[in-house]
Design a protein around this motif. Structure first.
Motif, short mmCIF file in Angstrom:
data_model
loop_
_atom_site.label_atom_id
_atom_site.label_comp_id
_atom_site.label_asym_id
_atom_site.label_seq_id
_atom_site.Cartn_x
_atom_site.Cartn_y
_atom_site.Cartn_z
N VAL A 142 -54.56 23.60 88.78
CA VAL A 142 -55.43 24.36 87.88
C VAL A 142 -56.50 23.45 87.29
O VAL A 142 -57.67 23.82 87.17
CB VAL A 142 -54.59 25.03 86.78
N ASP A 143 -56.12 22.25 86.92
CA ASP A 143 -57.07 21.33 86.29
C ASP A 143 -57.04 19.95 86.91
O ASP A 143 -57.40 18.96 86.26
CB ASP A 143 -56.79 21.23 84.79
N SER A 144 -56.56 19.83 88.16
CA SER A 144 -56.50 18.52 88.81
C SER A 144 -56.87 18.66 90.27
O SER A 144 -56.53 19.66 90.91
CB SER A 144 -55.10 17.92 88.67
N ASP A 145 -57.57 17.64 90.80
CA ASP A 145 -57.95 17.63 92.21
C ASP A 145 -57.14 16.62 93.01
O ASP A 145 -57.38 16.44 94.22
CB ASP A 145 -59.45 17.30 92.35
N ARG A 146 -56.20 15.95 92.38
CA ARG A 146 -55.42 14.94 93.07
C ARG A 146 -54.36 15.60 93.95
O ARG A 146 -53.74 16.60 93.57
CB ARG A 146 -54.73 14.01 92.07
N PRO A 147 -54.13 15.08 95.16
CA PRO A 147 -53.09 15.65 96.03
C PRO A 147 -51.71 15.54 95.37
O PRO A 147 -51.43 14.59 94.61
CB PRO A 147 -53.17 14.83 97.31
N SER A 148 -50.86 16.46 95.69
CA SER A 148 -49.50 16.45 95.12
C SER A 148 -48.54 17.11 96.10
O SER A 148 -48.96 17.83 97.03
CB SER A 148 -49.46 17.18 93.77
N TRP A 149 -47.22 16.86 95.89
CA TRP A 149 -46.23 17.47 96.76
C TRP A 149 -44.99 17.83 95.92
O TRP A 149 -44.77 17.31 94.82
CB TRP A 149 -45.84 16.56 97.93
N ALA A 150 -44.15 18.73 96.46
CA ALA A 150 -42.92 19.16 95.77
C ALA A 150 -41.96 19.75 96.80
O ALA A 150 -42.38 20.21 97.89
CB ALA A 150 -43.24 20.19 94.69
N PHE A 151 -40.66 19.72 96.47
CA PHE A 151 -39.66 20.36 97.32
C PHE A 151 -39.65 21.86 97.06
O PHE A 151 -39.93 22.33 95.94
CB PHE A 151 -38.26 19.79 97.03
N THR A 152 -39.32 22.64 98.09
CA THR A 152 -39.32 24.09 97.96
C THR A 152 -38.40 24.70 99.02
O THR A 152 -37.78 23.97 99.82
CB THR A 152 -40.74 24.63 98.10
N ARG A 153 -38.31 26.04 99.00
CA ARG A 153 -37.64 26.78 100.05
C ARG A 153 -38.71 27.51 100.86
O ARG A 153 -39.49 28.30 100.33
CB ARG A 153 -36.68 27.81 99.47
N VAL A 154 -38.75 27.23 102.16
CA VAL A 154 -39.77 27.82 103.04
C VAL A 154 -39.15 29.06 103.69
O VAL A 154 -38.14 28.97 104.39
CB VAL A 154 -40.22 26.82 104.11
N ARG A 155 -39.79 30.21 103.45
CA ARG A 155 -39.33 31.48 104.02
C ARG A 155 -40.41 32.04 104.95
O ARG A 155 -41.54 32.29 104.52
CB ARG A 155 -39.02 32.48 102.90
N ILE A 156 -40.03 32.20 106.20
CA ILE A 156 -40.97 32.70 107.22
C ILE A 156 -40.30 33.87 107.93
O ILE A 156 -39.21 33.74 108.49
CB ILE A 156 -41.34 31.60 108.25
N ASP A 157 -40.98 35.04 107.88
CA ASP A 157 -40.49 36.21 108.60
C ASP A 157 -41.05 36.17 110.02
O ASP A 157 -42.28 36.25 110.23
CB ASP A 157 -40.95 37.50 107.90
N SER A 158 -40.16 36.05 110.98
CA SER A 158 -40.58 35.88 112.37
C SER A 158 -41.15 37.18 112.91
O SER A 158 -40.56 38.26 112.76
CB SER A 158 -39.40 35.43 113.23
N VAL A 159 -42.33 37.09 113.53
CA VAL A 159 -42.94 38.26 114.14
C VAL A 159 -42.40 38.48 115.54
O VAL A 159 -42.57 39.54 116.14
CB VAL A 159 -44.48 38.09 114.18
N ASP A 160 -41.72 37.46 116.08
CA ASP A 160 -41.12 37.56 117.40
C ASP A 160 -39.66 37.99 117.23
O ASP A 160 -38.85 37.29 116.59
CB ASP A 160 -41.18 36.20 118.10
N PRO A 161 -39.25 39.17 117.79
CA PRO A 161 -37.87 39.64 117.60
C PRO A 161 -36.83 38.69 118.18
O PRO A 161 -35.67 38.70 117.76
CB PRO A 161 -37.86 40.98 118.35
N SER A 162 -37.23 37.88 119.16
CA SER A 162 -36.27 36.97 119.78
C SER A 162 -35.97 35.74 118.90
O SER A 162 -35.07 34.97 119.21
CB SER A 162 -36.78 36.51 121.14
N ARG A 163 -36.74 35.55 117.85
CA ARG A 163 -36.55 34.40 116.99
C ARG A 163 -36.07 34.85 115.62
O ARG A 163 -36.43 35.92 115.13
CB ARG A 163 -37.87 33.61 116.85
N ARG A 164 -35.23 34.03 115.01
CA ARG A 164 -34.66 34.38 113.71
C ARG A 164 -35.62 34.02 112.59
O ARG A 164 -36.49 33.15 112.74
CB ARG A 164 -33.34 33.64 113.49
N ASP A 165 -35.48 34.71 111.47
CA ASP A 165 -36.26 34.37 110.28
C ASP A 165 -35.85 32.98 109.80
O ASP A 165 -34.72 32.53 110.01
CB ASP A 165 -36.05 35.39 109.18
N VAL A 166 -36.78 32.33 109.11
CA VAL A 166 -36.55 30.98 108.62
C VAL A 166 -36.45 31.02 107.10
O VAL A 166 -37.31 31.61 106.43
CB VAL A 166 -37.68 30.04 109.06
#
Length: 533
Positions: A142-166
């Protein structure tokens, strides 16, 4: 099935107490499991930390590289091209396509901190849940331009039926770029899932678990084998020791090899041989002693009878003697009576030592028997100026005993109490019984017993006060014979005493001959002693 399980659970602690080998094996397994768990936890922590750190470094580096590529593409746009939508597409679409190839997601948010207050737009990779971006990372830009990182949970809904959601743990890395068209700040957030790292951790965990289980089995087998080699000779020694204790003095351990266990077996056999030799010597000495006592007692009967006959003649004619000679005749008669009693006691002791004593059991009322013994000893009590009273708690108190031996026990206890009684308080005999035992206590209020003397009163010829005169003409063997008579009945004969508080003897016998005695119907310590429980 439940009954068998209950029995097994009930017998388990007893089995553990009896089996040293099982306790050692279980202890080794427990200690091995503790070490393996600690080692596995340390290895998993180090592997997890190393994989995560490597993933963070590679994700931060890759995000910085892709951001530089984006900035290079934006810098190559002609200065006259002010189409914002086209520049946003040029910024986002190559990143989204590259993310699908390399396995990371992209979220583009912007412009942020717009002076016009416009709501920033959000674009994301296909199927990527925008909520995967951590709020802490969003607030940072919001008020900084410096790069940053953090841990998270990545949720991806697969558009390919043969592959599972992540839905896995991941790393979110954010960078700020400035779009030339509107000079707005746009935040690019890269989401790197750690699927491979989690799979690697799971694989290592399964490998460590399998290896730990195999190591525990190996530890158990090794411990069992070692303890078996050590405990087998010990078990053999125990069995031989049990046979030796049962009288099989010829038993010996088999000696194999020249190690420590073999030397132990040799020492054990040498000890057993020495014990056998000493026991045989003691048995021979005991046999000679018993035979000597029996022979002497029997051989003294004939001269004693002759001397008694002469003494009775002298005693009957003492009226014609002078006072000194008459007194000598009385003393001769008294000592002959005591000597005859001593011979009888020695014969009885020799029968006990030879194991030839036997019971003639009949059902008797101990209360009535105690009354008869008190009547028999009343002249002695009157001579001492004391009284003997009988208290019966519950009538009748019946037990299967040998009449002659129990009467002898009570007579010894009561006459001994009369010898030591206080004339003012007398002697109290109490009789009581319960479902399993019958008991008689004899209480006197004389000088009592010092500490430790209650264990000595049943020794042969032992006297608490050697200077005290025996008015009852005792031989010093009465309580010893009484104790042996009690043991023949499977009972207890116990003594209690305190200096100045008198003494109490307790006879306890089982109600049924041969029954196991567990408790007494009367307390050993009298209630008037002041230290009764």
């Amino acid at each position: 099935m439940s009954g068998r399980l209950t029995v097994a659970l009930r017998r388990g602690p007893a089995f553990l107490r009896r089996s040293l080998q099982v306790r050692i094996v279980l202890s080794a397994i427990a200690l091995g499991a503790l070490v393996i768990c600690a080692t596995g936890w340390f290895l998993m922590s180090e592997i997890r930390t190393g994989l995560v750190d490597a993933k963070v470094k590679s994700s931060v580096a890759e995000a910085a590289h892709e951001t530089r590529e984006v900035e290079t593409r934006l810098a190559a746009i002609p200065g006259t091209d002010y189409d914002t939508a086209e520049q946003v597409a040029l910024l986002f679409e190559p990143l989204a396509e590259l993310g699908q190839v390399r396995g990371f997601g992209v979220v583009l948010t912007g412009p942020v901190s717009d002076s016009r207050g416009a709501v920033p737009g959000v674009r994301s990779s296909p199927g990527l849940d925008v909520s995967s971006v951590p709020r802490s990372l969003t607030r940072h830009f919001v008020d900084s331009d410096r790069p940053s990182w953090a841990f998270t949970r990545v949720r991806i809904d697969s558009v390919d039926p043969s592959r599972r959601d992540v839905d896995v743990a991941g790393v979110a890395v954010g960078h700020v770029v400035v779009l030339p068209a509107d000079r707005g700040r746009y935040v690019i957030e890269y989401l790197f899932p750690m699927q491979q790292e989690e799979a690697t951790i799971d694989l290592v965990g399964r490998a460590l678990l399998t290896a730990g289980a195999l190591l525990l089995v190996l530890v158990a087998l090794l411990t069992f084998g070692v303890t078996h080699q050590v405990l087998t000779p010990i078990r053999m020694a125990r069995r031989v020791a049990e046979r030796l204790a049962a009288g099989q003095l010829e038993e010996r351990l088999r000696v194999r090899g020249e190690d420590d266990l073999a030397r132990l077996a040799q020492s054990f056999n040498q000890m057993a041989a020495n014990l056998q030799r000493q026991i045989r010597q003691l048995e021979e000495l005991s046999r000679v002693q018993r035979r000597f006592t029996s022979d002497v007692s029997h051989e003294l009967r004939t001269p004693l009878t002759t001397v008694r006959m002469a003494a009775e003649v002298i005693h009957d004619a003492k009226g014609g003697f002078d006072p000194v000679t008459a007194r000598s005749a009385e003393l001769l008669q008294t000592e002959l009576d005591r000597f005859e009693g001593l011979l009888g006691d020695l014969l009885e002791i020799s029968r006990f030592d030879a194991g030839a004593a036997a019971l003639d059991v009949e059902d008797l009322d101990l209360g009535e028997l105690a009354r008869r013994v008190v009547d028999m000893t009343r002249p002695l009590a009157e001579q001492q100026g004391t009284t003997v009273t009988v208290e019966i708690a519950n009538w009748p108190v019946r037990a299967e005993v040998d009449h002659r031996r129990v009467e002898r026990i009570l007579r010894n206890l009561i006459t001994n109490a009369i010898d030591h009684a206080d004339a003012d308080t007398g002697v109290v005999v109490r009789v009581a019984g319960d479902d399993h035992s019958a008991a008689v206590t004899v209480r006197d209020f004389g000088v009592g017993l010092a500490v430790g003397e209650s264990a000595l009163v049943f020794n042969r010829f032992w006297r608490a006060d050697p200077a005290r005169t025996r008015t009852s003409g005792g031989t010093g063997l009465g309580l010893s014979i009484a104790l042996e008579d009690t043991h023949l009945h499977g009972g207890w004969l116990q003594a209690w005493g305190r200096p100045g508080k008198g003494a109490q003897f307790r006879l306890t016998v089982p109600r049924r001959a041969g029954a196991l005695l567990r408790q007494s119907a009367l307390p050993l310590v009298p209630s008037d002693a002041g230290d009764a429980p």
